[in-house]
Design an enzyme around this catalytic site. Structure first.
Site, short mmCIF file in Angstrom:
data_model
loop_
_atom_site.label_atom_id
_atom_site.label_comp_id
_atom_site.label_asym_id
_atom_site.label_seq_id
_atom_site.Cartn_x
_atom_site.Cartn_y
_atom_site.Cartn_z
N PRO A 76 0.91 -1.20 -0.02
CG PRO A 76 0.01 -1.11 2.29
CD PRO A 76 0.69 -2.01 1.18
CG ASP A 77 -0.69 5.03 -1.87
OD1 ASP A 77 -1.00 5.79 -2.38
OD2 ASP A 77 -1.34 4.73 -0.76
CG PHE A 78 3.39 6.17 2.92
CD1 PHE A 78 3.99 5.99 1.88
CD2 PHE A 78 3.52 5.71 4.13
CE1 PHE A 78 5.40 5.15 1.95
CE2 PHE A 78 4.82 4.64 4.34
CZ PHE A 78 5.64 4.86 3.37
NE ARG A 79 1.82 11.97 3.09
CZ ARG A 79 2.83 11.12 3.34
NH1 ARG A 79 3.40 10.50 2.59
NH2 ARG A 79 3.62 11.46 4.39
CG ASN A 137 9.03 3.70 -3.40
OD1 ASN A 137 8.47 4.48 -2.75
ND2 ASN A 137 8.67 3.29 -4.36
CG ASP A 158 9.44 -0.83 -2.32
OD1 ASP A 158 8.41 -0.33 -2.55
OD2 ASP A 158 10.58 -0.89 -3.17
CG HIS A 207 12.44 9.09 2.38
ND1 HIS A 207 11.14 9.00 2.45
CD2 HIS A 207 13.00 10.14 2.25
CE1 HIS A 207 10.94 10.56 2.00
NE2 HIS A 207 11.92 10.87 2.03
#
Ligand code: APR
Length: 280
Positions: free
Chosen positions: A45-48, A119, A121, A138
């Site tokens: 899933p993304d964040f927002r 990302n 991941d 990040h």
């Protein structure tokens, strides 16, 4: 009024114009910026995003506010929500999307100057983009260390801890601090790699921004470093970050996997892209 806007570099401000610009050999130093939107079709899933985003689905962790799960001061007090989430997000169970393979294709064609990703991941690496081309702004789950004495922590022990939803502690006798993957939490500085490579944006002759809300700084300020007359292409479900305000900005709004397929097709690369993705 003398309009000192630089002449438009694209034959047209659309997908065809971008493809022509690339096919005419005008894009040799492409810089790409990516966010969680390019991994959603991989199952992460993304964040927002309002309903499917991570931040809308953390109620079970009883956080004071959603982003606390990635906040360093909250983590020091209560690392359990992060380790619960880490169990679900940890790399190894997801494969790259065709959007990741598109990045690999740009590299294979010698066109990718640098990839700045938010990302964690590691799917860009798994898609075959060389590590020295990627700036993981990040951080990522690739390494971990003690948040107090910074001593690196063994990867196999971290994988065990995450699998068992345990909170790992530093192995140094006189420390015992909390161990955290080298992901940049809110309240922490970005890696120097980000600032050391930011100048490359001014050397780019094409900028592609994919799958990000451009809502977290300093990453979100990167598009401003792109030369005034250099095309900036946004491949995203929604318009973000003021992209569209410049003469050569192009908005390809929609799903990024579809967007990269259409752009690859317009460049005559679709078969190559599909073949690349199938082998990933
Ligand atoms: N195709 C195109 N765009 C998509 C898709 C898709 N399949 N899925 C989501 N998007 C778009 C969303 O519309 C949104 O604009 O991608 C963007 C994702 O935004 P965020 O969820 O905010 O993710 P991101 O921009 O990567 O977040 C930045 O926030 O919490 C911090 O550190 C975390 O790196 C993260 C940073």
């Amino acid at each position: 009024v003398d309009d000192n806007t630089p002449p438009q570099k694209l034959s047209s401000r659309n997908l065809e114009g971008v493809a022509k610009y690339i096919k005419d050999g005008k894009a040799r130093k492409i810089v790409v910026m990516t966010g969680a939107g390019i991994s959603t079709s991989a199952g992460i899933p993304d964040f927002r995003s309002s309903d499917t985003g991570l931040y809308a689905n953390l109620a079970r962790l009883n956080l004071p506010y959603a982003e606390a799960v990635f906040d360093i001061s909250y983590f020091r007090n209560n690392p359990h929500p992060f380790y619960t989430l880490a169990h679900e997000l940890y790399p190894g169970r997801y494969r790259p999307t065709i959007s990741h393979s598109f990045l690999k294709l740009l590299h294979q064609k010698g066109l990718l100057l640098k990839l700045f990703t938010q990302n964690i991941d590691c799917l860009e690496r798994e898609a075959g983009v060389p590590e020295d081309i990627i700036v993981e702004a990040h951080g990522s789950f690739a390494k971990q260390s003690c948040i107090d004495c910074k001593t690196p922590y063994p990867h196999d022990l971290m994988q065990k801890a995450i699998h068992e939803k345990q909170v790992p502690h530093c192995q140094q006798e006189n420390c015992k601090g909390l161990v955290k993957p080298d992901i940049v939490f809110f309240g922490e500085a970005l890696p120097s790699d980000f600032f050391d490579n930011r100048y490359l944006l001014s050397q780019a002759d094409l900028c592609i921004i994919m799958g990000t809300s451009l809502s977290v700084h300093p990453f979100a300020s990167l598009p401003q470093f792109v030369g005034e007359s250099v095309p900036r292409v946004l491949i995203n479900l929604e318009q973000v970050g003021g992209i569209g305000s410049r003469t050569d900005d192009v908005l390809l709004l929609g799903d990024c996997d579809e967007g990269v397929r259409k752009l690859a097709k317009a460049c005559g690369w679709l078969e190559e892209l599909e073949a690349l993705w199938v082998t990933t």
